[in-house]
Design a protein around this motif. Structure first.
Motif, PDB file in Angstrom:
ATOM      1  N   HIS A 114      28.398  -2.381 -47.772  1.00 49.49           N
ATOM      2  CA  HIS A 114      27.070  -2.996 -47.777  1.00 49.49           C
ATOM      3  C   HIS A 114      26.071  -2.059 -47.131  1.00 49.49           C
ATOM      4  N   ARG A 115      24.934  -1.868 -47.772  1.00 50.89           N
ATOM      5  CA  ARG A 115      23.835  -1.087 -47.199  1.00 50.89           C
ATOM      6  C   ARG A 115      22.810  -2.068 -46.649  1.00 50.89           C
ATOM      7  N   GLY A 116      22.392  -1.866 -45.409  1.00 51.86           N
ATOM      8  CA  GLY A 116      21.434  -2.747 -44.771  1.00 51.86           C
ATOM      9  C   GLY A 116      22.069  -3.512 -43.628  1.00 51.86           C
ATOM     10  N   ALA A 117      21.307  -4.447 -43.076  1.00 54.13           N
ATOM     11  CA  ALA A 117      21.730  -5.213 -41.910  1.00 54.13           C
ATOM     12  C   ALA A 117      22.697  -6.328 -42.303  1.00 54.13           C
ATOM     13  N   LEU A 118      23.502  -6.746 -41.320  1.00 56.57           N
ATOM     14  CA  LEU A 118      24.452  -7.835 -41.502  1.00 56.57           C
ATOM     15  C   LEU A 118      24.298  -8.874 -40.399  1.00 56.57           C
ATOM     16  N   VAL A 119      24.595 -10.122 -40.752  1.00 61.24           N
ATOM     17  CA  VAL A 119      24.759 -11.179 -39.762  1.00 61.24           C
ATOM     18  C   VAL A 119      26.218 -11.616 -39.881  1.00 61.24           C
ATOM     19  N   ILE A 177      16.463  -7.568 -42.323  1.00 61.97           N
ATOM     20  CA  ILE A 177      15.872  -7.328 -41.004  1.00 61.97           C
ATOM     21  C   ILE A 177      15.949  -5.829 -40.731  1.00 61.97           C
ATOM     22  N   ALA A 178      14.839  -5.253 -40.349  1.00 57.71           N
ATOM     23  CA  ALA A 178      14.775  -3.805 -40.149  1.00 57.71           C
ATOM     24  C   ALA A 178      14.710  -3.401 -38.683  1.00 57.71           C
ATOM     25  N   ALA A 179      14.413  -4.351 -37.797  1.00 58.24           N
ATOM     26  CA  ALA A 179      14.285  -4.039 -36.373  1.00 58.24           C
ATOM     27  C   ALA A 179      14.655  -5.281 -35.572  1.00 58.24           C
ATOM     28  N   PRO A 180      15.222  -5.104 -34.391  1.00 61.39           N
ATOM     29  CA  PRO A 180      15.605  -6.278 -33.598  1.00 61.39           C
ATOM     30  C   PRO A 180      14.407  -7.145 -33.207  1.00 61.39           C
ATOM     31  N   GLU A 181      13.231  -6.564 -33.156  1.00 65.74           N
ATOM     32  CA  GLU A 181      12.028  -7.344 -32.835  1.00 65.74           C
ATOM     33  C   GLU A 181      11.740  -8.408 -33.894  1.00 65.74           C
ATOM     34  N   ALA A 182      12.340  -8.261 -35.069  1.00 62.37           N
ATOM     35  CA  ALA A 182      12.112  -9.202 -36.167  1.00 62.37           C
ATOM     36  C   ALA A 182      13.009 -10.442 -36.074  1.00 62.37           C
ATOM     37  N   ILE A 183      13.868 -10.505 -35.078  1.00 64.29           N
ATOM     38  CA  ILE A 183      14.712 -11.689 -34.909  1.00 64.29           C
ATOM     39  C   ILE A 183      13.816 -12.842 -34.484  1.00 64.29           C
TER      40      ILE A 183
END
Length: 127
Positions: free
Chosen positions: A31-36, A47-53
């Motif tokens: 997988h390319r990109g963020a995971l939950v 989500i590209a940055a933790p500030e976006a949580i």
């Protein structure tokens, strides 16, 4: 776009075999990109940055069954300090949060998963 439990996902937690080059390998998947990563599955996250949580993602994580007790945030290549407000919101849902770069977060996720702990992780890719 907020995550939905009905979104396409891996319907179980899984060890992460490797990370880097903008993505993750787990089992036979890539997988390319963020995971939950949660106790009841793994979802792709926009989500590209933790500030976006934000509240939508917090609610999604809080809806995991069984509930997550320890949430890891893999912040990519750079360290990130969890703001007090986010820490407090997660605490309201019974979660302790810990932020670290993605490499240590992946290793911690794997270790706690093997120990059958109620762990969750929001993992940003390392480019």
């Amino acid at each position: 776009m907020p995550l939905d439990r009905a979104d396409r996902h891996l319907p179980r937690p899984a060890l992460i075999d490797s990370y880097g080059d903008g993505g993750f390998r787990l089992g036979d998947l890539s997988h390319r990109g963020a995971l939950v990563c949660l106790t009841d599955g793994i979802w792709a996250a926009d989500i590209a940055a933790p500030e976006a949580i934000g509240d939508d993602l917090i609610a999604f994580v809080a809806g995991s069954t069984p509930p997550v007790e320890h949430l890891l945030i893999g912040s990519g290549a750079a360290p990130w300090i969890v703001p007090d407000a986010l820490r407090a919101r997660l605490r309201e849902h019974g979660m302790v949060v810990e932020s670290m770069t993605t490499g240590p977060a992946v290793r911690t996720w794997n270790m706690l998963l093997v120990e059958r702990r109620r762990v969750g992780a929001i993992l940003l890719p390392v480019l």
